[in-house]
Each structure stands twice: as C-alpha cells, then as structure tokens.
Design a protein around this motif. Structure first.
Motif, PDB file in Angstrom:
ATOM      1  N   PHE A 286       2.483 -20.270   7.724  1.00  0.00           N
ATOM      2  CA  PHE A 286       3.063 -20.057   6.530  1.00  0.00           C
ATOM      3  C   PHE A 286       2.161 -19.112   5.573  1.00  0.00           C
ATOM      4  N   PRO A 287       0.913 -19.383   5.372  1.00  0.00           N
ATOM      5  CA  PRO A 287       0.290 -18.338   4.634  1.00  0.00           C
ATOM      6  C   PRO A 287       0.158 -16.986   5.386  1.00  0.00           C
ATOM      7  N   PHE A 288       0.300 -16.949   6.667  1.00  0.00           N
ATOM      8  CA  PHE A 288       0.385 -15.742   7.371  1.00  0.00           C
ATOM      9  C   PHE A 288       1.547 -15.054   7.131  1.00  0.00           C
ATOM     10  N   THR A 289       2.673 -15.637   7.164  1.00  0.00           N
ATOM     11  CA  THR A 289       3.730 -14.877   6.831  1.00  0.00           C
ATOM     12  C   THR A 289       3.817 -14.469   5.462  1.00  0.00           C
ATOM     13  N   THR A 290       3.447 -15.266   4.515  1.00  0.00           N
ATOM     14  CA  THR A 290       3.427 -15.133   3.237  1.00  0.00           C
ATOM     15  C   THR A 290       2.609 -13.656   2.820  1.00  0.00           C
ATOM     16  N   VAL A 291       1.423 -13.589   3.386  1.00  0.00           N
ATOM     17  CA  VAL A 291       0.657 -12.327   3.227  1.00  0.00           C
ATOM     18  C   VAL A 291       1.308 -11.173   3.850  1.00  0.00           C
ATOM     19  N   CYS A 292       1.871 -11.403   4.980  1.00  0.00           N
ATOM     20  CA  CYS A 292       2.746 -10.131   5.840  1.00  0.00           C
ATOM     21  C   CYS A 292       3.837  -9.817   4.903  1.00  0.00           C
ATOM     22  N   GLN A 293       4.577 -10.717   4.173  1.00  0.00           N
ATOM     23  CA  GLN A 293       5.710 -10.526   3.432  1.00  0.00           C
ATOM     24  C   GLN A 293       5.133  -9.837   2.144  1.00  0.00           C
ATOM     25  N   ASP A 294       4.176 -10.121   1.508  1.00  0.00           N
ATOM     26  CA  ASP A 294       3.567  -9.447   0.544  1.00  0.00           C
ATOM     27  C   ASP A 294       3.102  -7.980   0.891  1.00  0.00           C
ATOM     28  N   SER A 295       2.384  -7.904   2.106  1.00  0.00           N
ATOM     29  CA  SER A 295       1.790  -6.635   2.503  1.00  0.00           C
ATOM     30  C   SER A 295       2.985  -5.752   2.696  1.00  0.00           C
ATOM     31  N   PHE A 296       3.956  -5.935   3.195  1.00  0.00           N
ATOM     32  CA  PHE A 296       5.159  -5.291   3.470  1.00  0.00           C
ATOM     33  C   PHE A 296       5.341  -4.652   2.454  1.00  0.00           C
ATOM     34  N   LYS A 297       5.566  -5.342   1.236  1.00  0.00           N
ATOM     35  CA  LYS A 297       6.441  -4.728  -0.062  1.00  0.00           C
ATOM     36  C   LYS A 297       5.244  -3.877  -0.507  1.00  0.00           C
ATOM     37  N   GLN A 298       4.043  -4.271  -0.310  1.00  0.00           N
ATOM     38  CA  GLN A 298       2.858  -3.215  -0.746  1.00  0.00           C
ATOM     39  C   GLN A 298       3.100  -1.917  -0.382  1.00  0.00           C
ATOM     40  N   LEU A 299       3.585  -1.551   0.680  1.00  0.00           N
ATOM     41  CA  LEU A 299       3.655  -0.378   1.489  1.00  0.00           C
ATOM     42  C   LEU A 299       4.501   0.577   0.745  1.00  0.00           C
ATOM     43  N   PHE A 300       5.383   0.039  -0.131  1.00  0.00           N
ATOM     44  CA  PHE A 300       6.063   0.902  -1.163  1.00  0.00           C
ATOM     45  C   PHE A 300       5.510   1.252  -2.334  1.00  0.00           C
ATOM     46  N   VAL A 301       4.570   0.144  -2.806  1.00  0.00           N
ATOM     47  CA  VAL A 301       3.778   0.794  -3.887  1.00  0.00           C
ATOM     48  C   VAL A 301       2.697   1.722  -3.547  1.00  0.00           C
ATOM     49  N   VAL A 302       2.071   1.845  -2.470  1.00  0.00           N
ATOM     50  CA  VAL A 302       0.978   2.628  -2.019  1.00  0.00           C
ATOM     51  C   VAL A 302       1.867   3.767  -1.912  1.00  0.00           C
ATOM     52  N   ALA A 303       2.909   4.033  -1.157  1.00  0.00           N
ATOM     53  CA  ALA A 303       3.539   5.140  -0.970  1.00  0.00           C
ATOM     54  C   ALA A 303       3.739   5.734  -2.389  1.00  0.00           C
ATOM     55  N   LEU A 304       4.346   5.325  -3.322  1.00  0.00           N
ATOM     56  CA  LEU A 304       4.491   5.891  -4.716  1.00  0.00           C
ATOM     57  C   LEU A 304       3.388   6.120  -5.589  1.00  0.00           C
ATOM     58  N   LEU A 305       2.254   5.293  -5.165  1.00  0.00           N
ATOM     59  CA  LEU A 305       0.828   5.802  -5.837  1.00  0.00           C
ATOM     60  C   LEU A 305       0.517   7.027  -5.043  1.00  0.00           C
ATOM     61  N   LEU A 306       0.576   7.322  -3.943  1.00  0.00           N
ATOM     62  CA  LEU A 306       0.169   8.496  -3.308  1.00  0.00           C
ATOM     63  C   LEU A 306       1.147   9.458  -3.701  1.00  0.00           C
ATOM     64  N   LEU A 307       2.411   9.532  -4.098  1.00  0.00           N
ATOM     65  CA  LEU A 307       3.232  10.475  -4.464  1.00  0.00           C
ATOM     66  C   LEU A 307       2.928  10.789  -5.802  1.00  0.00           C
ATOM     67  N   PHE A 308       2.368   9.844  -6.755  1.00  0.00           N
ATOM     68  CA  PHE A 308       2.000  10.147  -7.917  1.00  0.00           C
ATOM     69  C   PHE A 308       0.850  10.686  -8.163  1.00  0.00           C
ATOM     70  N   LEU A 309      -0.041  10.713  -7.205  1.00  0.00           N
ATOM     71  CA  LEU A 309      -1.208  11.241  -7.000  1.00  0.00           C
ATOM     72  C   LEU A 309      -1.257  12.820  -6.534  1.00  0.00           C
ATOM     73  N   LEU A 310      -0.386  12.907  -5.788  1.00  0.00           N
ATOM     74  CA  LEU A 310       0.045  14.270  -5.407  1.00  0.00           C
ATOM     75  C   LEU A 310       0.178  15.155  -6.654  1.00  0.00           C
ATOM     76  N   PHE A 311       0.775  14.695  -7.722  1.00  0.00           N
ATOM     77  CA  PHE A 311       0.884  15.720  -8.924  1.00  0.00           C
ATOM     78  C   PHE A 311       0.086  15.346 -10.091  1.00  0.00           C
ATOM     79  N   TYR A 312      -1.164  14.547  -9.691  1.00  0.00           N
ATOM     80  CA  TYR A 312      -1.928  13.969 -10.764  1.00  0.00           C
ATOM     81  C   TYR A 312      -3.139  15.278 -10.564  1.00  0.00           C
ATOM     82  N   PRO A 313      -3.935  15.373 -11.517  1.00  0.00           N
ATOM     83  CA  PRO A 313      -5.119  16.405 -11.501  1.00  0.00           C
ATOM     84  C   PRO A 313      -6.338  15.869 -10.831  1.00  0.00           C
TER      85      PRO A 313
END
Length: 256
Positions: free
Chosen positions: A100-127
């Motif tokens: 149960f804690p394993f699947t909970t962390v995996c679930q939150d980690s999957f959603k984190q991939l979207f956050v990381v992708a957007l952060l990298l996209l933001f930094l591509l245009f950041y100085p």
C-alpha cells in the motif's frame, strides 16, 4: 506472493487508482498538467513580475525547490495513512502490507513526471544554461524516489500502531518545509557551523543538487548523493523489516 506477481498487481492497482482519481473531473487527466502550470504561473507572476525581488533567477530557484519538495511531502503524507485507509481490503485479502505505501509512492511519482516535464520546458526558455549536466537529473529523481519510498513506508509501518503519528509527521514536514531552503539559499543564509545539521536532512542537499544541475550547469555533489543513497536504503531496510515483522498484526490493529 512472488515478486513478479507483486509488481503486476501494483501496476494494475496504481493504474486503477489513477483512473478513479480523475474520473470525477470533467477535464480528467488534463488536471495533471494544469495543476503544475497554475502553480508555476502564480509564483512567476508574484515573485518575478509583481514583487521583482529575490536572488538572481529567483523564480527558477523557487520552482525547482517546490517541484522537488511537493513530491516528497505528498508521497510521505499520502503513504502514512495508506495501510489504515486500506483496512477494508486488508481484512478481506491477504496481501503484503508494504504493497500500500509502495503503490501510493508510485502513484504520486507518476504524476510527478508531468511536473518535471513542465519544469524542464519552463527552464528551456528561462535565462539559465541548458548543459550536459542535465543528464544527471534521472539519477537525482531515482534517489529521491527511494528516499520518498523509505520515509513513506516507515511512516506507514508506524501509524497503525500510533495513530497520533500522522499529526506528528505532518507537523515535521511543515517544519522541514521552512528548513530545507526552498525559499532561500542555505549556503548564504545559514551560518557555516549550522550547515552540517541542515544538510543532514537529505532533502536539503537534494534541492541544492537539483539547482546545481538545472540552474547552474554543474554536476551534482556525488559524495553527498552517496550519503542520500545510504540514508535512504538504510531507512528503507528498517521500514521493510517493520512491515514484514508486523504483517500479520496490521489486520487486527486496523479493526480497532
């Protein structure tokens, strides 16, 4: 239960939970993108446009810290109640409680991939520079996943026996939020003699290394990452021992 069966069941469970999570929203999975976009937009407008203050490249500095910290806080807070919240299933089906804690962390980690992708996209245009050091990012993410899993599993193992721990864990996370250097640079704001204590918190050092890689074009501090790995795996070993040791006890505790 074999390891293969465990991970197959975890995959199905996480996939089903993610679908249930978004089924009540009209925009469904789009919210996984919109939520971090709204967060990044608010901080960009407030700190870079309206206040125009902070360190150089403060918005990037802040967003890198928040993205990493929110993943940790969300994983631990959700994991600490995972065994108790699954008591209905635990009383009906025999399944390792670490599931149960394993699947909970995996679930939150999957959603984190979207956050990381957007952060990298933001930094591509950041100085800030985009360098070959960005290839170290997967290592940092993998280390933080293990750290999230270790702390989340440990809290999940303790909370069913000491329900008050859920409030203590939430309070500690709130304290660490201000002591991890999300809004300020630890190396300039903390006295040198106090820094070893601050960096004993693995998240403080991880945030510093995320910023080194993504904002400054530097390689991470590999020796510090060894410390994070050692801390995480030792903590994970203790958590797994507790979960295995009391695996047959949790159903009786959850009935109380």
């Amino acid at each position: 239960m074999t390891s293969k069966r465990f991970f197959q069941l975890a995959y199905i469970y996480v996939k089903a939970n993610l679908r249930v999570e978004v089924s009540s929203y009209y925009l469904n999975y789009v919210w996984w993108v919109l939520e971090p976009v709204f967060m990044m937009t608010v901080f960009y407008v407030v700190f870079d446009i309206m206040l125009n203050q902070g360190t150089q490249h403060f918005v990037g500095f802040l967003l890198v810290g928040l993205a990493s910290w929110n993943w940790f806080a969300r994983s631990v807070n959700n994991s600490k109640n995972s065994i108790h919240d699954a008591r209905g299933l635990i009383l009906q089906v025999r399944i390792p409680k670490m599931f149960f804690p394993f699947t909970t962390v995996c679930q939150d980690s999957f959603k984190q991939l979207f956050v990381v992708a957007l952060l990298l996209l933001f930094l591509l245009f950041y100085p800030t520079p985009v360098t070959v050091c960005w290839f170290a990012l997967p290592i940092l993410l993998a280390l933080q996943f293990v750290l999230n899993l270790a702390v989340g599993m440990f809290c999940a193992a303790i909370v069913p026996f000491v329900p008050d721990m859920r409030f203590i864990v939430s309070t500690v996370i709130e304290i660490l939020f201000f002591a991890t250097g999300i809004f300020y640079d630890l190396d300039t704001m903390v006295l040198p003699e106090h820094r070893p204590i601050i960096y004993a918190n693995p998240m403080a050092g991880l945030l510093k290394n995320y910023r080194a890689v993504l904002l400054h074009g530097d390689w991470p501090n590999w020796f510090y990452l060894l410390y994070v790995a050692g801390f995480s795996f030792v903590f994970l070993a203790v958590a797994l021992y507790l979960l295995n040791r009391f695996d047959n006890v949790y159903p009786r505790v959850c009935q109380q």
